[in-house]
Motif scaffolding. Sequence first.
Motif, short mmCIF file in Angstrom:
data_model
loop_
_atom_site.label_atom_id
_atom_site.label_comp_id
_atom_site.label_asym_id
_atom_site.label_seq_id
_atom_site.Cartn_x
_atom_site.Cartn_y
_atom_site.Cartn_z
N LEU A 185 0.95 -1.22 -0.07
CA LEU A 185 0.21 -0.02 0.11
C LEU A 185 1.03 1.35 -0.07
N VAL A 186 0.60 2.28 -1.01
CA VAL A 186 1.49 3.34 -0.84
C VAL A 186 0.89 4.24 0.24
N LEU A 187 2.00 4.54 1.00
CA LEU A 187 1.63 5.59 2.32
C LEU A 187 1.74 6.99 1.85
N ALA A 188 3.00 7.18 1.11
CA ALA A 188 3.32 8.60 0.61
C ALA A 188 3.79 8.67 -0.46
N ALA A 189 3.34 9.61 -1.56
CA ALA A 189 3.72 9.61 -2.97
C ALA A 189 3.81 11.40 -3.20
N GLY A 190 4.45 11.40 -4.64
CA GLY A 190 4.59 12.65 -5.04
C GLY A 190 5.78 13.41 -4.43
N ARG A 191 6.60 12.84 -3.91
CA ARG A 191 8.28 13.55 -3.47
C ARG A 191 8.84 14.08 -4.70
N GLY A 192 9.48 15.10 -4.62
CA GLY A 192 10.36 15.54 -5.59
C GLY A 192 11.44 14.59 -6.16
N ASP A 193 11.75 13.87 -5.05
CA ASP A 193 12.86 13.01 -5.60
C ASP A 193 12.49 11.46 -6.04
N GLY A 194 11.32 11.40 -6.21
CA GLY A 194 10.52 10.07 -6.83
C GLY A 194 10.27 8.94 -5.98
N LEU A 195 10.69 9.21 -4.74
CA LEU A 195 10.36 8.16 -3.75
C LEU A 195 8.97 7.87 -3.27
N TYR A 196 8.60 6.56 -3.16
CA TYR A 196 7.25 6.46 -2.55
C TYR A 196 7.34 5.61 -1.27
N ARG A 197 6.76 5.95 -0.22
CA ARG A 197 6.84 5.18 1.11
C ARG A 197 5.78 4.03 0.96
N VAL A 198 5.98 2.79 1.08
CA VAL A 198 4.93 1.63 1.08
C VAL A 198 5.10 0.74 2.23
N ARG A 199 4.03 0.19 2.49
CA ARG A 199 3.89 -0.89 3.60
C ARG A 199 3.43 -2.06 2.75
N TYR A 200 4.41 -3.05 3.05
CA TYR A 200 3.93 -4.59 2.48
C TYR A 200 2.95 -5.26 3.08
N SER A 201 2.11 -5.95 2.62
CA SER A 201 1.18 -6.92 3.18
C SER A 201 1.52 -8.18 3.83
N CYS A 202 2.73 -8.67 3.17
CA CYS A 202 3.02 -9.99 3.55
C CYS A 202 4.62 -9.99 3.91
#
Length: 169
Positions: free
Chosen positions: A42-59
């Motif tokens: 699940l994407v927790l944070a998006a849209g940073r200028g450096d192209g990073l996305y914070r995700v939380r894995y389900s498994c």
Amino acid sequence: AAAGAAEAAAFRLRSGAPVVEGSEVEVRISDAELEGARYEALVLAAGRGDGLYRVRYSCLHASAHADETLKEWVQPAAEDELRPPPPPPPDGFHARLSPGDKLELLFEGGWWPVVLTSRPPPPPAAAASSAPPPPPPPKRGLGVESAIDPARFAGLTTSAPPVRLRPAW
């Protein structure tokens, strides 16, 4: 900096939808032990200028002893490193499989690229007889082998039940 933010905002999933907070995705892992496998997140944070996305894995868990699933920053370099979950297989998909078909195998919570190597033989034809039919043979899975880096995974094979296989996407 503005160009980087615009580039990050322009990253889209294969479906064309932008990656935003709350998007359900699959992340292709690049760590050596899990290389090539895809894990739901699940994407927790998006849209940073450096192209990073914070995700939380389900498994995936942070450690073997952690109850909480792993959260990390990912930076997709290619379109297929972050993608939406694929649709379910179409009706009759498993019955139409042939050796050589590219598939994904659900193994330890992740989807791994594999190639179909064999199918169990069809059940014997029913003979016209008054004797009771023989018991059905034990259910066997479909033979698959790893489709990741043949130099590292040559000969890695298993038998998989159809419910753990889906089309390569």
